[in-house]
Design a protein around this motif. Structure first.
Motif, PDB file in Angstrom:
ATOM      1  N   ASP A 168     -31.879  14.470 -26.002  1.00 46.32           N
ATOM      2  CA  ASP A 168     -32.112  15.125 -27.294  1.00 46.32           C
ATOM      3  C   ASP A 168     -32.039  14.154 -28.472  1.00 46.32           C
ATOM      4  N   GLU A 169     -31.480  12.970 -28.275  1.00 47.82           N
ATOM      5  CA  GLU A 169     -31.357  11.995 -29.355  1.00 47.82           C
ATOM      6  C   GLU A 169     -32.430  10.913 -29.273  1.00 47.82           C
ATOM      7  N   GLU A 210     -36.641  15.537 -17.374  1.00 46.16           N
ATOM      8  CA  GLU A 210     -35.673  15.829 -16.316  1.00 46.16           C
ATOM      9  C   GLU A 210     -36.243  15.529 -14.933  1.00 46.16           C
ATOM     10  N   LEU A 260     -32.057   6.717 -22.220  1.00 49.78           N
ATOM     11  CA  LEU A 260     -31.895   8.150 -22.385  1.00 49.78           C
ATOM     12  C   LEU A 260     -31.486   8.776 -21.053  1.00 49.78           C
ATOM     13  N   VAL A 261     -30.527   9.706 -21.098  1.00 48.60           N
ATOM     14  CA  VAL A 261     -30.114  10.434 -19.892  1.00 48.60           C
ATOM     15  C   VAL A 261     -30.295  11.928 -20.128  1.00 48.60           C
ATOM     16  N   PRO A 262     -30.989  12.589 -19.210  1.00 50.27           N
ATOM     17  CA  PRO A 262     -31.228  14.024 -19.408  1.00 50.27           C
ATOM     18  C   PRO A 262     -30.029  14.894 -19.010  1.00 50.27           C
ATOM     19  N   PRO A 282     -28.173  10.848 -25.063  1.00 49.33           N
ATOM     20  CA  PRO A 282     -28.769  12.015 -24.414  1.00 49.33           C
ATOM     21  C   PRO A 282     -30.238  12.152 -24.792  1.00 49.33           C
TER      22      PRO A 282
END
Length: 306
Positions: free
Chosen positions: A284-285, A105, A304-306, A282
């Motif tokens: 988490d993936e 993040e 990836l996006v937090p 996301p």
């Protein structure tokens, strides 16, 4: 905050999205609120233990993942000039053995590894530029091609190869692109003058197009000796993954070892390159992103996006 880490090496199952402390910037550093972080092959090599086995990654209890980042400046450390909180930026984390990298993040980077981008920039797309773009630019520095020279690029439909084709074409270099048969339109759109399918007899096919062989090559796909055989005597070949072949026929052979360079990154951001995003997931993936990248066939980077 959440960050992607590994505590042991193995398959995607060892990836952990952990709660960690928000990092504080030191002198000459900036903290970035992460909007997007690309997933690159080096992340797979870190997670699997391949880099550690090769002696490139010293033993650590926790290793962070992620090289590329796009986001906004959150906090400036002492002695930082040229940035303000809220600035849109991209950057590169080029050190391997860190407990926290860009798939998080927040991330702290040296200010000279960061470049501002115009407000309104698509930060997801911009997150795919730093590692691939800088590798391509630094490979071309080593290759020393001039306008009108011929340059062979393997893996031309990939991230590094694609940026190499585009940068070389913008500089007036005549590019011979090697890629899958279905990628001819893509690489010609990037500026390649010639196309060779990767299933061809590479030296013969290249020399049919460029009698005597090309002036230089960037071997983004690690093809090795067949690429060397397509280069004319006294030319140059640049390897991308550290396994450039033995120099023969007076050919200058080198490897590009990527380094962060904020000023060069700012130039690339303004150069009209075409970032390609395969998909957005996301944070988490991250495990799914590793599985998809390992399976191959992607055109563009997973982000990836937090």
């Amino acid at each position: 905050m959440r960050a992607v880490i590994v505590r042991s090496f193995g398959g995607p199952e060892v990836l952990e999205v952990a709660e960690v402390a928000v990092p504080e910037p030191g002198a000459g550093q900036v903290r970035i609120r992460v909007a997007a972080a690309a997933v690159n092959p080096v992340d797979l090599q870190t997670r699997s233990g391949a880099l550690a086995a090769g002696g490139l990654l010293p033993e650590r209890a926790v290793v962070g993942l992620g090289w590329d980042v796009a986001g906004t400046v959150d906090v400036l450390g002492p002695e930082v000039v040229g940035f303000r909180p809220g600035d849109a930026v991209i950057g590169l984390s080029d050190r391997l053995a860190l407990p926290l990298k860009t798939q998080a993040e927040y991330v702290v980077l040296d200010a000279d590894a960061v470049a501002a981008v115009p407000a309104g920039t698509d930060l997801v797309a911009a997150a795919t530029l730093p590692l691939g773009g800088l590798t391509a630019a630094q490979a071309l520095d080593i290759a020393r091609v001039e306008p009108g020279d011929t340059l062979l690029v393997t893996g031309a439909a990939g991230s590094v190869g694609g940026y190499t084709v585009r940068l070389a074409a913008l500089a007036g270099v005549r590019v011979v692109a090697v890629a899958g048969g279905g990628d001819e339109e893509l690489v010609r759109g990037l500026g390649a003058e010639f196309f060779v399918p990767r299933t061809a007899d590479l030296p013969a096919a290249v020399r049919d197009l460029v009698p005597g062989g090309v002036h230089a090559a960037v071997d983004a796909a690690s093809v090795g000796m067949p690429v060397l055989d397509a280069v004319r005597g006294g030319g140059s070949l640049v390897g991308v993954l550290g396994n450039a072949p033995t120099p023969l026929r007076g050919i200058r052979v080198g490897n590009v070892w990527i380094r962060a360079d904020g000023s060069r990154l700012a130039e690339l951001a303004a150069a009209g390159l075409r970032p390609r995003v395969a998909d957005v997931l996301p944070l988490d993936e991250v495990g799914e992103a590793h599985r998809r990248l390992a399976a191959g066939g992607l055109r563009g980077r997973l982000v990836l996006v937090p």
